[in-house]
Design a protein around this motif. Structure first.
Motif, PDB file in Angstrom:
ATOM      1  N   VAL A 244      -2.183  -9.628   5.062  1.00  0.00           N
ATOM      2  CA  VAL A 244      -2.393  -9.790   4.035  1.00  0.00           C
ATOM      3  C   VAL A 244      -3.489  -9.399   3.295  1.00  0.00           C
ATOM      4  N   ILE A 245      -3.549  -8.614   2.823  1.00  0.00           N
ATOM      5  CA  ILE A 245      -5.155  -8.637   2.070  1.00  0.00           C
ATOM      6  C   ILE A 245      -5.432  -8.843   0.220  1.00  0.00           C
ATOM      7  N   ASP A 246      -6.722  -8.322  -0.078  1.00  0.00           N
ATOM      8  CA  ASP A 246      -6.661  -9.306  -1.222  1.00  0.00           C
ATOM      9  C   ASP A 246      -7.948  -8.251  -2.425  1.00  0.00           C
ATOM     10  N   ILE A 247      -7.440  -7.454  -2.611  1.00  0.00           N
ATOM     11  CA  ILE A 247      -8.081  -6.207  -3.923  1.00  0.00           C
ATOM     12  C   ILE A 247      -8.810  -6.613  -4.878  1.00  0.00           C
ATOM     13  N   ASP A 248     -10.663  -6.026  -4.917  1.00  0.00           N
ATOM     14  CA  ASP A 248     -10.565  -6.980  -6.450  1.00  0.00           C
ATOM     15  C   ASP A 248     -11.369  -5.824  -7.200  1.00  0.00           C
ATOM     16  N   ILE A 249     -10.881  -5.895  -8.768  1.00  0.00           N
ATOM     17  CA  ILE A 249     -11.124  -4.905  -9.993  1.00  0.00           C
ATOM     18  C   ILE A 249     -11.819  -5.283 -10.996  1.00  0.00           C
ATOM     19  N   ILE A 250     -11.925  -4.436 -11.431  1.00  0.00           N
ATOM     20  CA  ILE A 250     -12.537  -5.129 -12.835  1.00  0.00           C
ATOM     21  C   ILE A 250     -11.862  -4.484 -14.526  1.00  0.00           C
ATOM     22  N   LEU A 251     -11.484  -4.811 -15.049  1.00  0.00           N
ATOM     23  CA  LEU A 251     -10.912  -4.226 -15.929  1.00  0.00           C
ATOM     24  C   LEU A 251     -11.889  -3.781 -17.017  1.00  0.00           C
ATOM     25  N   ASP A 252     -12.016  -2.811 -17.654  1.00  0.00           N
ATOM     26  CA  ASP A 252     -12.984  -2.443 -18.493  1.00  0.00           C
ATOM     27  C   ASP A 252     -12.297  -3.162 -20.011  1.00  0.00           C
ATOM     28  N   LYS A 253     -13.644  -2.638 -21.272  1.00  0.00           N
ATOM     29  CA  LYS A 253     -13.295  -2.910 -22.425  1.00  0.00           C
ATOM     30  C   LYS A 253     -11.509  -2.395 -23.166  1.00  0.00           C
ATOM     31  N   ASP A 254     -11.558  -0.849 -22.477  1.00  0.00           N
ATOM     32  CA  ASP A 254     -10.212  -0.048 -23.020  1.00  0.00           C
ATOM     33  C   ASP A 254      -9.494  -0.750 -21.798  1.00  0.00           C
ATOM     34  N   GLY A 255      -8.674  -0.854 -20.669  1.00  0.00           N
ATOM     35  CA  GLY A 255      -8.155  -1.401 -20.008  1.00  0.00           C
ATOM     36  C   GLY A 255      -7.830  -1.057 -18.785  1.00  0.00           C
ATOM     37  N   VAL A 256      -9.606  -0.208 -18.544  1.00  0.00           N
ATOM     38  CA  VAL A 256      -9.345   0.996 -17.289  1.00  0.00           C
ATOM     39  C   VAL A 256      -9.574   0.658 -16.191  1.00  0.00           C
ATOM     40  N   ALA A 257      -9.142  -0.014 -14.796  1.00  0.00           N
ATOM     41  CA  ALA A 257      -8.740  -0.211 -13.767  1.00  0.00           C
ATOM     42  C   ALA A 257      -9.904  -0.034 -13.245  1.00  0.00           C
ATOM     43  N   HIS A 258     -10.983  -0.417 -12.426  1.00  0.00           N
ATOM     44  CA  HIS A 258     -12.358  -0.407 -11.611  1.00  0.00           C
ATOM     45  C   HIS A 258     -12.352  -1.076  -9.912  1.00  0.00           C
ATOM     46  N   PHE A 259     -11.979   0.120  -8.898  1.00  0.00           N
ATOM     47  CA  PHE A 259     -11.535  -0.691  -7.752  1.00  0.00           C
ATOM     48  C   PHE A 259     -13.062  -0.976  -7.429  1.00  0.00           C
ATOM     49  N   ILE A 260     -12.462  -2.682  -7.156  1.00  0.00           N
ATOM     50  CA  ILE A 260     -14.090  -2.371  -6.226  1.00  0.00           C
ATOM     51  C   ILE A 260     -14.626  -2.857  -4.863  1.00  0.00           C
ATOM     52  N   GLU A 261     -13.736  -3.248  -4.496  1.00  0.00           N
ATOM     53  CA  GLU A 261     -13.904  -4.115  -3.241  1.00  0.00           C
ATOM     54  C   GLU A 261     -12.227  -4.495  -1.784  1.00  0.00           C
ATOM     55  N   ILE A 262     -12.211  -4.574  -1.537  1.00  0.00           N
ATOM     56  CA  ILE A 262     -10.613  -4.607  -0.557  1.00  0.00           C
ATOM     57  C   ILE A 262     -11.264  -6.236   0.450  1.00  0.00           C
ATOM     58  N   ASN A 263     -10.633  -7.404   0.581  1.00  0.00           N
ATOM     59  CA  ASN A 263     -10.594  -8.234   1.465  1.00  0.00           C
ATOM     60  C   ASN A 263      -9.280  -8.290   2.653  1.00  0.00           C
ATOM     61  N   THR A 264      -9.464  -8.170   4.119  1.00  0.00           N
ATOM     62  CA  THR A 264      -8.799  -8.247   4.935  1.00  0.00           C
ATOM     63  C   THR A 264      -8.599  -9.592   5.816  1.00  0.00           C
ATOM     64  N   ARG A 265      -7.981 -10.309   4.204  1.00  0.00           N
ATOM     65  CA  ARG A 265      -7.371 -11.902   4.846  1.00  0.00           C
ATOM     66  C   ARG A 265      -6.999 -12.340   3.553  1.00  0.00           C
ATOM     67  N   PRO A 266      -6.895 -13.937   3.837  1.00  0.00           N
ATOM     68  CA  PRO A 266      -6.432 -14.716   2.963  1.00  0.00           C
ATOM     69  C   PRO A 266      -6.993 -14.962   1.615  1.00  0.00           C
ATOM     70  N   SER A 267      -6.467 -14.699   0.365  1.00  0.00           N
ATOM     71  CA  SER A 267      -7.270 -14.912  -0.772  1.00  0.00           C
ATOM     72  C   SER A 267      -7.451 -16.072  -1.663  1.00  0.00           C
ATOM     73  N   GLY A 268      -8.309 -16.088  -2.046  1.00  0.00           N
ATOM     74  CA  GLY A 268      -8.959 -17.486  -2.787  1.00  0.00           C
ATOM     75  C   GLY A 268      -7.863 -17.833  -4.166  1.00  0.00           C
ATOM     76  N   THR A 269      -7.302 -16.962  -4.528  1.00  0.00           N
ATOM     77  CA  THR A 269      -6.279 -16.724  -5.305  1.00  0.00           C
ATOM     78  C   THR A 269      -4.550 -16.768  -4.846  1.00  0.00           C
ATOM     79  N   ARG A 270      -4.740 -17.245  -3.906  1.00  0.00           N
ATOM     80  CA  ARG A 270      -2.828 -17.339  -3.159  1.00  0.00           C
ATOM     81  C   ARG A 270      -2.399 -18.715  -3.567  1.00  0.00           C
ATOM     82  N   TYR A 271      -3.098 -19.302  -4.276  1.00  0.00           N
ATOM     83  CA  TYR A 271      -2.129 -20.689  -5.030  1.00  0.00           C
ATOM     84  C   TYR A 271      -1.268 -19.911  -6.326  1.00  0.00           C
ATOM     85  N   LEU A 272      -2.659 -18.977  -7.344  1.00  0.00           N
ATOM     86  CA  LEU A 272      -2.033 -18.354  -8.071  1.00  0.00           C
ATOM     87  C   LEU A 272      -1.084 -17.676  -7.860  1.00  0.00           C
ATOM     88  N   THR A 273      -1.052 -16.854  -7.232  1.00  0.00           N
ATOM     89  CA  THR A 273       0.104 -16.174  -6.281  1.00  0.00           C
ATOM     90  C   THR A 273       1.576 -16.929  -6.251  1.00  0.00           C
TER      91      THR A 273
END
Length: 369
Positions: A244-273
């Motif tokens: 599993v990997i976790d990918i971090d993104i920022i969506l700007d005010k126009d809804g455009v996705a800017h990809f920021i980082e990749i984490n090759t480990r379990p994510s802190g959002t795994r319970y939400l998922t």
């Protein structure tokens, strides 16, 4: 079936699952005080590093190895262990390979990966003597997680004070918008992107997402969730990730996705998922290890619930243990996290009902809005 798990801190996420699947769990850990050691069938205290886990894996004649590491620093060592055990002993290790880990860990290499593959990422420059970026700007050291190694410079004074500490680093354009994460499962060349998670607004203070209210699904005007999933799948495939990997993104005010980082480990959002899709990334790692993971089966099991996660510090309940870590009904909740840093994740049919559950539990979520 016998599986070696490396690291006790996240083992409580899967302890009940392994027991229900009649899997013999062997656990290695360097911290003898870990409270999760008793949850495994057999546990060993080993020195830091991967020599101890390798020795135990061979001694116990396990069928697979699953690293349960939630921090970045040991990931390179784990990738080297993966190469060794898979190439020399035919022992599968459910973790990303070395090249993928190195690309993800080094923020400059990650940037270069995005640019090479035409994946939108915020503008950046390498920090050099006398450079004058457009402010505000995010200063990032090559390695670091959870806000470590990152400073947001708002003024020339901020820049001057901090620049000497960011040698060999990058300066990235600050994007105002919404922080998003998405977890991606990948094994045997098959990939399943899960669900984009709303981690709250970007802030000049650099507040960590664990200290914010987070929600699923990502309901934003001009934002196509399926497009985000598609790009996340592309990233995992190009990276050659595994587990599993976790990918971090920022969506700007126009809804455009800017990809920021990749984490090759379990994510802190795994319970939400897990709450929103009914797919636990941690359980899927176990299925990969047993050889029973099937991407088509995962895709058919994906549900579309709403989920809400709130930092609660300490919450007086008996439910914060591994026996209560499953989302097993349409409207339910799970408490997780260490003392003083607990969080509650609520699954509901719609987001309003999730907030109503929080109110019934006397949890003050409004202070996070």
């Amino acid at each position: 079936m016998k599986i070696l798990f490396i690291g006790a801190r996240l083992f409580d996420d899967i302890a009940l699952y392994t027991k229900n699947k009649n899997i013999t769990s062997i656990l290695t850990e360097s911290n003898s005080d870990s409270k999760n050691l008793k949850l495994a069938d057999v546990s060993y205290i080993v020195p830091r590093g991967m020599e101890g886990p390798k020795e135990i894996a061979l001694k116990e004649d396990v069928d697979a190895v699953v690293p349960l590491i939630g921090i970045d620093k040991p990931l390179v060592e784990i990738a080297k262990l993966k190469e060794d055990l898979e190439n020399n002993y035919g022992l599968p290790v459910v973790a990303s390979p070395l090249e993928a880990v190195i690309t993800a860990q080094d923020k400059l290499k990650t940037k270069e990966f995005f640019i090479e593959n035409k994946i939108k990422t915020p503008d950046f420059s390498k920090i050099s003597k006398g450079f004058k970026p457009e402010l505000p700007v995010v200063l990032k050291k090559p390695e670091g997680q959870g806000g470590n190694g990152i400073k947001i410079a708002l003024t020339d004074s901020d820049l001057e004070i901090n620049i000497d500490n960011f040698e060999c680093a990058i300066a990235e354009k600050f994007v105002e918008g919404i922080e998003v994460s998405i977890e991606v499962l990948r094994w045997n060349g098959k990939t399943v992107p899960l669900v984009p998670v709303n981690k709250g607004k970007t802030t000049f203070e650099g507040i960590h997402p664990l200290d914010k209210l987070k929600t699923v699904p990502l309901n934003m005007k001009n934002v196509d969730n399926e497009n985000i999933r598609s790009i996340a799948q592309k990233i995992a495939n190009l990276l050659g990730s595994e587990g599993v990997i976790d990918i971090d993104i920022i969506l700007d005010k126009d809804g455009v996705a800017h990809f920021i980082e990749i984490n090759t480990r379990p994510s802190g959002t795994r319970y939400l998922t897990s709450a929103s899709t009914n797919i636990s990334p941690m359980h899927e790692l176990v299925d990969m290890a047993t050889g029973k993971w099937n991407y088509k089966d995962v895709e058919t099991r994906i549900k579309k619930y709403c989920a809400l996660e709130i930092p609660i510090g300490d919450y007086n309940t008996e439910n914060n243990n591994h026996q209560f870590r499953e989302f097993n009904s349409d409207n339910c909740w799970v408490i997780h996290g260490p003392d003083k840093f607990q969080r509650i994740t609520i699954r509901a049919e719609d987001i309003q009902k999730a907030y109503e559950v929080a109110e019934k539990l006397n949890i003050d979520y409004k202070k996070f809005n």
